[in-house]
Design an enzyme around this catalytic site. Structure first.
Site, mmCIF file in Angstrom:
data_model
loop_
_atom_site.group_PDB
_atom_site.id
_atom_site.type_symbol
_atom_site.label_atom_id
_atom_site.label_comp_id
_atom_site.label_asym_id
_atom_site.label_seq_id
_atom_site.Cartn_x
_atom_site.Cartn_y
_atom_site.Cartn_z
ATOM 1 N N HIS A 186 -33.242 49.308 -24.680
ATOM 2 C CA HIS A 186 -33.467 47.980 -24.114
ATOM 3 C C HIS A 186 -32.225 47.416 -23.439
ATOM 4 C CE1 HIS A 186 -37.301 48.429 -25.940
ATOM 5 N NE2 HIS A 186 -37.697 47.547 -25.048
ATOM 6 N N GLU A 428 -49.192 55.507 -24.039
ATOM 7 C CA GLU A 428 -47.828 55.984 -24.305
ATOM 8 C C GLU A 428 -47.765 56.922 -25.500
ATOM 9 O OE1 GLU A 428 -45.216 52.684 -25.215
ATOM 10 O OE2 GLU A 428 -46.792 51.598 -26.268
ATOM 11 N N ASP A 452 -42.056 56.020 -23.831
ATOM 12 C CA ASP A 452 -42.487 56.520 -25.139
ATOM 13 C C ASP A 452 -43.310 57.794 -25.016
ATOM 14 O OD1 ASP A 452 -41.403 54.949 -27.222
ATOM 15 O OD2 ASP A 452 -42.570 53.264 -26.486
ATOM 16 N N CYS A 499 -45.771 51.774 -16.134
ATOM 17 C CA CYS A 499 -44.709 50.783 -16.287
ATOM 18 C C CYS A 499 -43.471 51.389 -16.953
ATOM 19 C CB CYS A 499 -45.202 49.570 -17.076
ATOM 20 S SG CYS A 499 -45.875 50.008 -18.676
HETATM 21 C C1 PEP Z 1 -42.721 52.660 -22.281
HETATM 22 O O1 PEP Z 1 -42.790 53.046 -23.448
HETATM 23 O O2 PEP Z 1 -42.762 53.417 -21.289
HETATM 24 C C2 PEP Z 1 -42.539 51.230 -21.965
HETATM 25 C C3 PEP Z 1 -42.608 50.797 -20.723
HETATM 26 O O3 PEP Z 1 -42.322 50.370 -22.972
HETATM 27 P P1 PEP Z 1 -40.970 50.214 -23.810
HETATM 28 O O4 PEP Z 1 -39.866 50.842 -22.990
HETATM 29 O O5 PEP Z 1 -40.779 48.759 -23.994
HETATM 30 O O6 PEP Z 1 -41.267 50.934 -25.084
HETATM 31 MG MG MG Z 2 -43.222 51.842 -25.179
#
Ligand code: PEP
Ligand code: MG
Length: 567
Positions: A186, A428, A452, A499
């Site tokens: 993050h 995911e 993920d 995403c």
């Molecule tokens: C993902 O897992 O690709 C995603 C966009 O969510 P995060 O990175 O918040 O787990």
């Molecule tokens: Mg994720």
């Protein structure tokens, strides 16, 4: 030159500010001069007040008056006559100032922490900040505050927590270097949103660089130079100028539709972490929001945000985006996303444990607070609900049941909402991919979370550098999974987006064009570049490349082939 993980593109040239957690341990000992000790304490307090006042002033100018008041509260508490008397009376009895301060802060901390009123309980965290400030002054240690830094700072820290990143003064920070974290952590995601070049996982960076050293951060190559030579500095200044030129050239894509080389329209939207990021999404010409990571609202709070707080945040995004689509992901807690006050039990394997939709469905009353807030906000824009970490049909059905319950409640209360609000799955997990055909029948849309999906498919932790060769979107197993999800979603006529970070990977985009991805959700600064790359590929060209790539056996071969064919 030091190599790390390339987390946020761009070149940062500046002066290192090494933020090390100060060691505030001390040996309790008596002293013989209470007057001198009292004076030492007074000086530490004055320095604390002076510094905090400067922070409050800066915060009022850059963040807001409300945040500045928190700092003013620290000053008031540190100057509270009762607190000062307690500390001075211990010093008068022969105690050293460090121990007296520590003991009295403990006393205040316990007093606040034990109170029923949640607002008063929050003061306990303020006492901790005051203790750190006073003790650091008494021990002659420096606490670096990331919200107040000189211009052209390169922040060097062992670990950058999401809340630290959120505090970062983006006008003055030109680079970030850390000892931990991967490209999809993050911290990396926020660094990209803030457009600060960042290199993570540089071993021992906090001891290699010293505050005041000149540093260069090459966020694209993942390299850091401490006290570079004149030649190196010249080279990086030229490179930075060239990047600025390229950025300028991308402006030609502003205000344009996002279309493939054949003119087929796709949606190009942005990932955001808080309501204010919607401004950045619009500034970079995103056509909506493809992922609002709602957990940041929860991480920034000291306790569960109320329905009103959540409604205000979602409504703000809906209004800012003026009818453009906004996909909001419901709380994705657990795994790499810790929210301390939720006090989730420590688990042997938190990434496979009690998290995300699993936690939410097990706490339906709490989940309904979020769903009600989302439904209420849907009266103000095109809000869609996205469910993270789905692995089976029951989960999406159960969420939809709760959404229906909330709709009934709101109807009975006479509160407006969009009765046709879309509910989709964040695909995911390998399980969701394998049942994509059935899952598509239960959903209004899919959005592929590659961050993920790669990890769970390859059994490789996204933050672990030792197995980075496995954690790659170019792995044939991941490619097949992504192709399958898009194909099955398209067959059932639902919108399929992506995403995860792979949606903005210039090498990967032609494969997504070939597979038929309908929506690309990327970090705001990547919007124009992604639009350009999509426009460079006709379906026939992308298909020809995909056909070659899908026959390859290793991630290395895939990457090589994509590189050789990049435009
Ligand atoms: C993902 O897992 O690709 C995603 C966009 O969510 P995060 O990175 O918040 O787990
Ligand atoms: Mg994720």
């Amino acid at each position: 030159m030091f190599q790390g993980v390339n987390a946020s593109d761009g070149i940062g040239i500046g002066v290192a500010q090494v933020a090390v957690e100060p060691d505030l341990s001390y040996t309790p000992k008596a002293h013989g001069d209470p007057d001198a000790e009292a004076e030492r304490y007074n000086q530490a307090l004055n320095k604390f007040v002076e510094r905090t006042r400067a922070q409050a002033k800066r915060m009022a100018e850059t963040v807001g008056e409300e945040e500045a008041q928190i700092m003013v509260g620290h000053i008031n508490m540190a100057q509270d006559p009762f607190m000062i008397d307690e500390i001075q009376s211990r010093i008068g009895q022969g105690m050293a100032a460090e121990q007296a301060t520590d003991e009295v802060c403990d006393m205040f901390y316990n007093m606040f922490a034990g109170m029923d009123d949640p607002l008063m309980r929050e003061r306990a965290a303020d006492v901790q900040d005051i203790r750190t400030g006073l003790m650091a002054n008494l021990l002659g240690k420096e606490v670096i505050d990331l919200s107040v830094l000189p211009p052209n700072s390169i922040v060097v820290v062992a670990e950058l927590t999401p809340s630290m990143t959120a505090d970062i003064d983006k006008d003055n920070v030109v680079g970030i270097v850390t000892e931990t974290g991967g490209r999809t952590s993050h911290s990396a995601i926020i660094a990209r949103a803030l457009e600060i070049p960042a290199v993570l996982s540089v071993p021992n960076c906090t001891t290699i660089a010293r505050t005041g050293d000149t540093c260069v951060v090459d966020g694209s190559a993942g390299t850091v130079y401490v006290n570079p030579t004149d030649d190196e500095l010249k080279e990086f200044r030229e490179k930075a100028a060239q990047l600025a030129e390229e950025k300028k050239a991308l402006e030609a894509y502003r205000g344009k539709e996002t279309v493939t080389g054949d003119g087929d329209k796709v949606l190009l939207v942005a990932n955001i972490g808080n309501p204010d990021d919607a401004n950045g999404a619009l500034e970079h010409d995103a056509e909506g929001v493809g992922l609002f990571r709602s957990e940041f609202l929860f991480m920034d709070a000291k306790e569960l945000p109320s329905e009103e707080d959540q409604f205000a945040a979602y409504q703000k995004v809906a209004l800012r985006m003026k009818g453009k689509p906004v996909i909001i992901r419901t709380l994705d807690v657990g795994g790499d996303k810790e929210i301390p006050y939720m006090k989730l039990k420590k688990e042997e394997n938190p990434f496979m444990g009690y998290r995300a939709v699993r936690y939410c469905l097990d706490n339906p009353e709490q989940y309904k607070v979020q769903l009600r807030a989302l439904l209420r906000a849907s009266a103000f824009g095109d809000i869609k609900i996205m469910v993270p970490l789905v692995t089976c049909i029951e989960e999406i059905r159960d969420v939809k049941k709760l959404v229906e319950e909330c709709k009934e409640e709101l109807k009975a209360e006479g509160v407006k909402f969009n009765p046709d609000i879309e509910v989709g799955t964040m695909v995911e997990t390998p399980a969701a991919s394998l049942i994509a055909d059935d899952l598509a029948e239960e959903c209004d849309f899919f959005s592929i979370g590659t961050n993920d999906l790669i990890g769970y498919t390859m059994c490789a932790d996204r933050g672990n550098d030792a197995i980075a060769y496995l954690y790659q979107v170019y792995q044939p197993a991941v490619l097949r999974s992504i192709k399958r999800i898009i194909t099955e979603g398209n067959k059932k006529g639902i919108m399929v987006g992506m995403c995860g970070e792979a949606a903005a990977d210039p090498l990967f985009i032609p494969l997504l064009v070939s597979f038929g991805l309908g929506e690309f959700s990327v970090s705001a600064p990547s919007v124009l570049r992604t639009r350009k790359i999509i426009s460079q590929w006709t379906k026939a060209e992308a298909d020809a490349l995909a056909e070659k790539v899908m026959k390859l056996k290793t991630a290395g071969e895939v990457r090589e082939c994509l590189e050789a064919n990049a435009k």
